[in-house]
Design a protein around this motif. Structure first.
Motif, PDB file in Angstrom:
ATOM      1  N   GLU A 233      45.963  47.389  30.509  1.00  0.00           N
ATOM      2  CA  GLU A 233      46.327  48.305  29.433  1.00  0.00           C
ATOM      3  C   GLU A 233      46.033  47.634  28.095  1.00  0.00           C
ATOM      4  O   GLU A 233      46.069  46.402  27.970  1.00  0.00           O
ATOM      5  CB  GLU A 233      47.810  48.675  29.498  1.00  0.00           C
ATOM      6  N   LEU A 234      45.710  48.461  27.111  1.00  0.00           N
ATOM      7  CA  LEU A 234      45.481  47.957  25.760  1.00  0.00           C
ATOM      8  C   LEU A 234      46.823  47.765  25.068  1.00  0.00           C
ATOM      9  O   LEU A 234      47.674  48.658  25.091  1.00  0.00           O
ATOM     10  CB  LEU A 234      44.621  48.926  24.954  1.00  0.00           C
ATOM     11  N   ILE A 235      46.996  46.605  24.440  1.00  0.00           N
ATOM     12  CA  ILE A 235      48.223  46.354  23.680  1.00  0.00           C
ATOM     13  C   ILE A 235      47.887  46.006  22.228  1.00  0.00           C
ATOM     14  O   ILE A 235      48.712  45.475  21.510  1.00  0.00           O
ATOM     15  CB  ILE A 235      49.055  45.232  24.323  1.00  0.00           C
ATOM     16  N   GLY A 236      46.677  46.328  21.844  1.00  0.00           N
ATOM     17  CA  GLY A 236      46.224  46.079  20.479  1.00  0.00           C
ATOM     18  C   GLY A 236      44.795  46.551  20.348  1.00  0.00           C
ATOM     19  O   GLY A 236      44.199  47.073  21.295  1.00  0.00           O
ATOM     20  N   SER A 237      44.236  46.369  19.181  1.00  0.00           N
ATOM     21  CA  SER A 237      42.863  46.832  18.968  1.00  0.00           C
ATOM     22  C   SER A 237      41.862  46.085  19.833  1.00  0.00           C
ATOM     23  O   SER A 237      40.831  46.638  20.226  1.00  0.00           O
ATOM     24  CB  SER A 237      42.486  46.698  17.488  1.00  0.00           C
ATOM     25  N   ALA A 238      42.148  44.818  20.155  1.00  0.00           N
ATOM     26  CA  ALA A 238      41.209  44.038  20.959  1.00  0.00           C
ATOM     27  C   ALA A 238      41.900  43.246  22.053  1.00  0.00           C
ATOM     28  O   ALA A 238      41.262  42.424  22.710  1.00  0.00           O
ATOM     29  CB  ALA A 238      40.417  43.091  20.055  1.00  0.00           C
ATOM     30  N   LYS A 239      43.200  43.452  22.254  1.00  0.00           N
ATOM     31  CA  LYS A 239      43.955  42.665  23.230  1.00  0.00           C
ATOM     32  C   LYS A 239      44.238  43.508  24.474  1.00  0.00           C
ATOM     33  O   LYS A 239      44.556  44.686  24.387  1.00  0.00           O
ATOM     34  CB  LYS A 239      45.264  42.177  22.626  1.00  0.00           C
ATOM     35  N   ILE A 240      44.113  42.847  25.636  1.00  0.00           N
ATOM     36  CA  ILE A 240      44.302  43.498  26.925  1.00  0.00           C
ATOM     37  C   ILE A 240      45.376  42.751  27.715  1.00  0.00           C
ATOM     38  O   ILE A 240      45.390  41.512  27.760  1.00  0.00           O
ATOM     39  CB  ILE A 240      42.983  43.533  27.723  1.00  0.00           C
ATOM     40  N   LYS A 241      46.235  43.512  28.356  1.00  0.00           N
ATOM     41  CA  LYS A 241      47.246  42.955  29.245  1.00  0.00           C
ATOM     42  C   LYS A 241      46.921  43.372  30.672  1.00  0.00           C
ATOM     43  O   LYS A 241      46.640  44.547  30.936  1.00  0.00           O
ATOM     44  CB  LYS A 241      48.633  43.473  28.862  1.00  0.00           C
ATOM     45  N   ILE A 242      46.918  42.413  31.597  1.00  0.00           N
ATOM     46  CA  ILE A 242      46.635  42.707  32.996  1.00  0.00           C
ATOM     47  C   ILE A 242      47.865  42.364  33.842  1.00  0.00           C
ATOM     48  O   ILE A 242      48.598  41.424  33.546  1.00  0.00           O
ATOM     49  CB  ILE A 242      45.397  41.946  33.518  1.00  0.00           C
ATOM     50  N   THR A 243      48.069  43.168  34.896  1.00  0.00           N
ATOM     51  CA  THR A 243      49.196  42.971  35.810  1.00  0.00           C
ATOM     52  C   THR A 243      48.657  42.894  37.227  1.00  0.00           C
ATOM     53  O   THR A 243      47.971  43.816  37.695  1.00  0.00           O
ATOM     54  CB  THR A 243      50.209  44.115  35.687  1.00  0.00           C
ATOM     55  N   PHE A 244      48.973  41.795  37.913  1.00  0.00           N
ATOM     56  CA  PHE A 244      48.453  41.566  39.256  1.00  0.00           C
ATOM     57  C   PHE A 244      49.094  42.534  40.253  1.00  0.00           C
ATOM     58  O   PHE A 244      50.300  42.824  40.183  1.00  0.00           O
ATOM     59  CB  PHE A 244      48.723  40.123  39.679  1.00  0.00           C
ATOM     60  N   GLU A 245      48.267  43.002  41.214  1.00  0.00           N
ATOM     61  CA  GLU A 245      48.758  43.898  42.251  1.00  0.00           C
ATOM     62  C   GLU A 245      48.621  43.315  43.649  1.00  0.00           C
ATOM     63  O   GLU A 245      49.592  43.260  44.406  1.00  0.00           O
ATOM     64  CB  GLU A 245      48.026  45.242  42.184  1.00  0.00           C
ATOM     65  N   LYS A 246      47.417  42.890  44.034  1.00  0.00           N
ATOM     66  CA  LYS A 246      47.214  42.381  45.396  1.00  0.00           C
ATOM     67  C   LYS A 246      45.937  41.557  45.461  1.00  0.00           C
ATOM     68  O   LYS A 246      45.088  41.602  44.568  1.00  0.00           O
ATOM     69  CB  LYS A 246      47.121  43.531  46.396  1.00  0.00           C
ATOM     70  N   THR A 247      45.821  40.815  46.580  1.00  0.00           N
ATOM     71  CA  THR A 247      44.624  40.023  46.851  1.00  0.00           C
ATOM     72  C   THR A 247      44.054  40.464  48.201  1.00  0.00           C
ATOM     73  O   THR A 247      44.780  40.548  49.206  1.00  0.00           O
ATOM     74  CB  THR A 247      44.944  38.521  46.897  1.00  0.00           C
ATOM     75  N   THR A 248      42.760  40.729  48.223  1.00  0.00           N
ATOM     76  CA  THR A 248      42.066  41.122  49.448  1.00  0.00           C
ATOM     77  C   THR A 248      40.958  40.113  49.721  1.00  0.00           C
ATOM     78  O   THR A 248      40.184  39.769  48.815  1.00  0.00           O
ATOM     79  CB  THR A 248      41.468  42.533  49.323  1.00  0.00           C
ATOM     80  N   VAL A 249      40.893  39.642  50.950  1.00  0.00           N
ATOM     81  CA  VAL A 249      39.879  38.667  51.347  1.00  0.00           C
ATOM     82  C   VAL A 249      38.987  39.311  52.402  1.00  0.00           C
ATOM     83  O   VAL A 249      39.473  39.850  53.405  1.00  0.00           O
ATOM     84  CB  VAL A 249      40.530  37.382  51.903  1.00  0.00           C
ATOM     85  N   LYS A 250      37.683  39.223  52.159  1.00  0.00           N
ATOM     86  CA  LYS A 250      36.706  39.808  53.087  1.00  0.00           C
ATOM     87  C   LYS A 250      35.679  38.744  53.448  1.00  0.00           C
ATOM     88  O   LYS A 250      35.071  38.112  52.578  1.00  0.00           O
ATOM     89  CB  LYS A 250      36.002  41.002  52.428  1.00  0.00           C
ATOM     90  N   THR A 251      35.502  38.518  54.735  1.00  0.00           N
ATOM     91  CA  THR A 251      34.508  37.554  55.180  1.00  0.00           C
ATOM     92  C   THR A 251      33.104  38.137  55.004  1.00  0.00           C
ATOM     93  O   THR A 251      32.887  39.344  55.108  1.00  0.00           O
ATOM     94  CB  THR A 251      34.718  37.186  56.660  1.00  0.00           C
ATOM     95  N   THR A 252      32.165  37.252  54.753  1.00  0.00           N
ATOM     96  CA  THR A 252      30.759  37.653  54.583  1.00  0.00           C
ATOM     97  C   THR A 252      29.899  36.778  55.489  1.00  0.00           C
ATOM     98  O   THR A 252      30.407  35.960  56.258  1.00  0.00           O
ATOM     99  CB  THR A 252      30.321  37.514  53.119  1.00  0.00           C
ATOM    100  N   GLY A 253      28.617  36.952  55.387  1.00  0.00           N
ATOM    101  CA  GLY A 253      27.709  36.145  56.198  1.00  0.00           C
ATOM    102  C   GLY A 253      27.813  36.500  57.665  1.00  0.00           C
ATOM    103  O   GLY A 253      27.836  37.676  58.042  1.00  0.00           O
ATOM    104  N   ASN A 254      27.923  35.463  58.526  1.00  0.00           N
ATOM    105  CA  ASN A 254      27.954  35.680  59.978  1.00  0.00           C
ATOM    106  C   ASN A 254      29.220  36.379  60.436  1.00  0.00           C
ATOM    107  O   ASN A 254      29.256  36.939  61.546  1.00  0.00           O
ATOM    108  CB  ASN A 254      27.820  34.343  60.709  1.00  0.00           C
TER     109      ASN A 254
END
Length: 306
Positions: A233-254
């Protein structure tokens, strides 16, 4: 005019001798200029010239060989040295981009910033001198670009951004200035590409990291992509606030056929004080392909659109 009369009645061979004598006399007079040797050049069979290099100019004196007048007589026709003086100025030094052309200057400063952070492995290999140079290069762009107003330019945030430098990575942890797994020999973790995916409509703000996890021999390393989902969310003309929700891990390659794994979120009561799941940063420069941010813990991050 007995003097010129004697020349006019001279034979061609005597005139040639006189021409050489006059040339040597002028050369002798020019040698009074110290350390400036004359150069004699012949442009044709009927003329010769003496050139002397002087600071900022080249002096040229040209003598024409005797030629016949309309009456059929020979005449000596020297060309005035004053009429044939040419001034050669040294070339101007190379100039930086025009300070009046903002777009050209910004492009120049972007290349300067990219040069400052290249070879630093996104900041993991940066030392104190590297950090200072990158900070100074970013500051130049910020000063020329001016203040960012996301209330007007929010659409420029949209897209997938590739991280090319973070001063926080010099702390040698994948969490930057916040808690995170360390890099190096203690843990067999190799950081790959890092991205930010921003959706201005849903307010999704995802940090995506490609990581390679070492495994005991003879097993191959495991390649995974970790996505740390946030809302912003914007909390100023150029400042952003972020709020963590979750972490997802996905394997790649083989192992890419394995389903993604969602890691459980740590309850707020068990979170360490330094890891609140929230953060703030200011966008200090933004255009169609480059973004610079400064975080609430002082870190600088540089992104390019991918």
């Amino acid at each position: 005019m007995p003097l010129f009369g004697s020349y006019l009645s001279s034979s061609p061979s005597r005139l040639s001798i006189h021409k050489q004598g006059l040339t040597h006399a002028v050369m002798a007079s020019l040698t009074s200029l110290p350390h400036l040797p004359p150069f004699v050049s012949h442009s044709s069979s009927s003329s010769c010239s003496i050139r002397r290099l002087c600071p900022g100019k080249i002096l040229t004196v040209t003598f024409m060989s005797p030629r016949r007048s309309r009456s059929g007589k020979r005449s000596l026709a020297p060309i005035s040295a004053v009429d044939d003086v040419s001034v050669v100025d040294p070339p101007p030094p190379p100039r930086p981009p025009s300070w009046g052309d903002k777009s050209e200057l910004i492009a120049f400063l972007k290349l300067k910033l990219l040069s400052a952070v290249s070879g630093l492995n996104r900041g993991l290999a940066a030392n104190e001198d590297d950090l200072r140079k990158a900070d100074a290069a970013a500051k130049e762009i910020e000063d020329v670009g001016g203040l960012v107003d996301l209330s007007v330019d929010l659409d420029k945030l949209q897209g997938r951004w590739k991280l090319i430098y973070s001063s926080a990575f010099s702390s040698r942890t994948l969490g930057g200035s916040r808690p995170g797994p360390p890099t190096g020999r203690l843990l067999p973790i190799t950081l790959g590409q890092v991205f930010q995916r921003i959706d201005i409509l849903s307010k999704d703000f995802d940090n995506i990291a490609e990581v390679e996890l070492g495994a005991p021999w003879p097993l191959p390393p495991v390649e995974v992509t970790a996505t740390l989902a946030h809302k912003f969310e914007l909390i100023g003309s150029a400042k952003i606030k972020i709020t963590f929700e979750k972490t997802t891990v996905k394997t790649t390659g083989n192992l890419s056929q394995l389903p993604p794994l969602e890691l459980p979120r740590i309850p707020d009561n068990f979170r360490p004080p330094s890891n609140t799941g929230r953060g703030e940063f200011e966008v200090t420069y933004l255009d169609a392909d480059t973004r610079i941010t400064r975080g609430d813990k002082g870190e600088i991050r540089v992104f390019v659109i991918s």
